[in-house]
Design a protein around this motif. Structure first.
Motif, PDB file in Angstrom:
ATOM      1  N   ASN A 181       0.811  -1.218   0.000  1.00  0.00           N
ATOM      2  CA  ASN A 181       0.000   0.000   0.000  1.00  0.00           C
ATOM      3  C   ASN A 181       0.847   1.272   0.000  1.00  0.00           C
ATOM      4  OD1 ASN A 181      -2.722  -0.848   0.168  1.00  0.00           O
ATOM      5  ND2 ASN A 181      -2.370  -1.504   2.287  1.00  0.00           N
ATOM      6  N   VAL A 219      -3.931  -2.859  -4.437  1.00  0.00           N
ATOM      7  CA  VAL A 219      -4.483  -4.098  -3.892  1.00  0.00           C
ATOM      8  C   VAL A 219      -5.505  -3.740  -2.826  1.00  0.00           C
ATOM      9  CG1 VAL A 219      -2.435  -5.500  -4.308  1.00  0.00           C
ATOM     10  CG2 VAL A 219      -2.632  -4.263  -2.155  1.00  0.00           C
ATOM     11  N   ASP A 220      -6.584  -4.488  -2.759  1.00  0.00           N
ATOM     12  CA  ASP A 220      -7.573  -4.184  -1.725  1.00  0.00           C
ATOM     13  C   ASP A 220      -8.315  -5.431  -1.278  1.00  0.00           C
ATOM     14  OD1 ASP A 220      -9.236  -2.956   0.041  1.00  0.00           O
ATOM     15  OD2 ASP A 220     -10.397  -1.837  -1.460  1.00  0.00           O
ATOM     16  N   ARG A 221      -8.134  -5.779  -0.050  1.00  0.00           N
ATOM     17  CA  ARG A 221      -8.946  -6.792   0.622  1.00  0.00           C
ATOM     18  C   ARG A 221      -8.629  -6.670   2.116  1.00  0.00           C
ATOM     19  NH1 ARG A 221     -10.204 -13.041  -0.995  1.00  0.00           N
ATOM     20  NH2 ARG A 221     -12.338 -12.287  -1.185  1.00  0.00           N
ATOM     21  N   ILE A 222      -9.632  -6.661   2.944  1.00  0.00           N
ATOM     22  CA  ILE A 222      -9.393  -6.568   4.391  1.00  0.00           C
ATOM     23  C   ILE A 222      -9.133  -7.974   4.925  1.00  0.00           C
ATOM     24  CG2 ILE A 222     -10.450  -5.976   6.606  1.00  0.00           C
ATOM     25  CD1 ILE A 222     -11.829  -3.612   5.081  1.00  0.00           C
ATOM     26  N   LYS A 284      -7.854   4.698  -3.069  1.00  0.00           N
ATOM     27  CA  LYS A 284      -7.906   3.662  -2.035  1.00  0.00           C
ATOM     28  C   LYS A 284      -7.093   4.077  -0.811  1.00  0.00           C
ATOM     29  CE  LYS A 284      -6.648  -0.369  -0.082  1.00  0.00           C
ATOM     30  NZ  LYS A 284      -5.425  -0.951   0.415  1.00  0.00           N
ATOM     31  N   HIS A 292      -9.239   4.022   7.820  1.00  0.00           N
ATOM     32  CA  HIS A 292      -8.741   3.001   8.736  1.00  0.00           C
ATOM     33  C   HIS A 292      -7.838   3.619   9.802  1.00  0.00           C
ATOM     34  CE1 HIS A 292      -8.985  -1.353   6.997  1.00  0.00           C
ATOM     35  NE2 HIS A 292     -10.019  -1.031   7.734  1.00  0.00           N
ATOM     36  N   HIS A 358     -11.351  -7.228  13.052  1.00  0.00           N
ATOM     37  CA  HIS A 358     -10.170  -6.518  12.559  1.00  0.00           C
ATOM     38  C   HIS A 358      -9.706  -5.558  13.630  1.00  0.00           C
ATOM     39  CE1 HIS A 358      -8.250  -4.216   8.931  1.00  0.00           C
ATOM     40  NE2 HIS A 358      -7.372  -4.889   9.637  1.00  0.00           N
ATOM     41  N   GLN A 362      -3.823  -3.573  14.897  1.00  0.00           N
ATOM     42  CA  GLN A 362      -3.136  -4.066  13.696  1.00  0.00           C
ATOM     43  C   GLN A 362      -2.947  -2.916  12.697  1.00  0.00           C
ATOM     44  OE1 GLN A 362      -5.101  -7.396  11.666  1.00  0.00           O
ATOM     45  NE2 GLN A 362      -3.777  -7.162   9.890  1.00  0.00           N
TER      46      GLN A 362
END
Ligand code: CS2
Length: 485
Positions: A181, A219-222, A284, A292, A358, A362
């Motif tokens: 990221n 890239v994007d995914r939790i 993003k 976040h 989540h 983190q």
């Protein structure tokens, strides 16, 4: 709820791609796209050899014991789950500090059949200054790789050594695809590799500059870190797999289409292959990751543990909406066909996914590496247009307070950051908000000079810091509506 199950039934692919950074994100993102590709080609030429460089040897051992077959549990809200079996990774390696598997990894990276090397080594794994992207040559791993380039410790060092071997053997270069990221992540990776190569051999550096492609990607995914509770949930579904990962159902991958040595036909697996990734990446980073980080620092200070818990609070959702509408969205060159309001709504829905745990801690880690691209570049753009920066300033104030290592109720939390010692020293030295905030904004590895010197920014951060520490989070959020701002 009964899960949908998708088994893996394709033949073994040959290894065509090496990946550095065998973490949960890689297993839940890139490997899933490759799994689809291999299912369509019944194996094919794009199997993965994936390596951990510095951490988690145990995971590599566990993966090997299971022939690298593992499960990805994709959760939508309310525990709706799709269970995929993944067999895209043909080989798992641990190229740790003691050198185990390092030679195998370098050999693999030098094979003619390997045409792409991908990376998820986190922002700090490139050893670039977060503020301006130059290679930090006195970072221990880089200093080591300059002194001993043939037994590298860092990801850039491994790329340089493998490229040097290919160059010497007359084997065409692989393409390097960064999946971390960072803004312009391909360009940044290119800079790290060429700068490092220059310390070794100017001709090698030139060959890399001329012949290696470094496409950018978003890239994007939790993918939250796995917890005991996650393993128990999976066990209840009959999955006894210590290498399994849990993630959200959503996934996106946008890749700059620049692969001179060839690539998988990814577009048929749901990857968006484009000419310019920048609009997607900036959107993003500033919208999703920016939100976040706001939640991470403010939420942790308020004693909240997870993202989905934080967004049960109206005040936090209000903050995110305001930040996206007034501070992030106006700075974006939106990708074609993107409705930013719908994108923002979708993000709030994703954050509210109650099947994921989540942890805010983190996200809070490595703030020094994350703030510039998530908040600071956007804030500068906003200030240039005389726009709003109140939410960002509150975020920065919360991050400064967070780095003290305890929350507003004095509960301790670890501060996991390459600059943690510097932060601790600043907190020990400065007890007055004004001097503390000034000292933090003077950290030029993080804050570009122009922004730190802008009185509109520094006074907004100081004001937010005072409000937060003297009157609490609710007051700091309410204060965003005050007429003076
Ligand atoms: C998060 C990201 O930990 C973090 O800093 O903001 O890992 C985030 O979950 C991913 O970028 C989502 O694609």
């Amino acid at each position: 709820m009964t899960p949908t199950r998708i088994p893996s039934e394709h033949a073994e692919p040959s290894i065509g791609m090496v990946h550095l950074g065998l973490g949960a994100f890689h297993r839940a993102h890139q490997a899933v796209y490759l799994e689809r590709n291999q299912a369509r080609h019944d194996g094919g030429a794009w199997g993965l050899c994936s390596a951990n460089l510095r951490s988690n040897r145990r995971l590599v051992e566990l993966m090997r014991e299971r022939g690298q077959r593992y499960h990805v549990a994709e959760y939508a809200n309310h525990e709706q789950v799709m269970l995929r079996e993944i067999a895209a990774i043909r080989e798992a390696l641990y190229a740790g500090p003691d050198g185990e598997d390092l030679e195998t990894l370098l050999t693999r990276m030098s094979e003619p059949g390997v045409r792409i090397v991908t990376l998820t080594v986190t922002e700090k794994g490139y050893h670039l200054s977060p503020a301006d992207g130059h290679l930090i040559t006195d970072a221990p791993a880089i200093a080591h790789d300059i002194a001993e380039p043939t037994a590298p410790h860092s990801a850039p060092g491994m790329l340089v050594e493998a490229l040097a071997r290919r160059h010497a053997a007359g084997i065409p270069a692989f393409t390097v695809l960064c999946c971390d990221n960072m803004p312009d992540n391909g360009t940044r990776t290119r800079r790290a590799v060429i700068d490092l190569a220059r310390h070794r051999d100017e001709r090698l550096a030139e060959w890399i500059a001329d012949s290696v492609a470094f496409p950018c990607s978003m890239v994007d995914r939790i993918v939250p870190a796995m917890s005991e509770a996650d393993f128990e949930r999976l066990a209840a579904l009959g999955i006894d797999d210590p290498t399994a990962v849990v993630c959200e159902a959503f996934s996106q991958w946008v890749v700059e289409d620049d692969f001179p040595q060839g690539r998988p036909d990814w577009e048929d697996d749901g990857v968006q292959m484009v000419a310019d990734v920048a609009p997607f990446e900036t959107m993003k980073l500033r919208m999703l990751n920016g939100c976040h980080s706001l939640l991470a620092y403010l939420g942790t200070l308020a004693g909240i543990e997870t993202v989905s818990d934080a967004v049960t609070r109206h005040a936090f959702v209000g903050l995110l909406r305001r930040y996206m509408r007034d501070e992030a969205a106006p700075t974006l060159a939106t990708p074609a066909d993107t409705d930013l309001e719908a994108y923002a709504d979708r993000l709030i829905e994703r954050f509210a996914n109650d099947s994921l745990h989540h942890r805010l801690q983190q996200i809070a880690m490595d703030g020094s590496q994350k703030l510039p691209q998530r908040w600071l570049s956007g804030a500068q753009t906003r200030l240039d247009a005389d726009g709003e920066i109140g939410c960002t300033a509150l975020g920065v104030a919360a991050w400064i307070r967070y780095t003290a290592g305890n929350d507003l109720a004095n509960e301790n939390h670890p501060v996991d950051d390459p600059m943690a010692e510097t932060f601790a020293a600043l907190h020990a030295e400065h007890h007055e908000p004004a001097t503390l905030v000034t000292a933090f904004l003077a950290l030029d590895a993080i804050f570009p000079r122009e922004l730190a010197d802008d009185a509109r920014f520094s006074s907004a951060v100081l004001h937010a810091y005072r409000t937060l520490t003297e009157r609490g989070i609710t007051a700091a959020l309410t204060d965003l509506d005050a007429p003076t701002r």
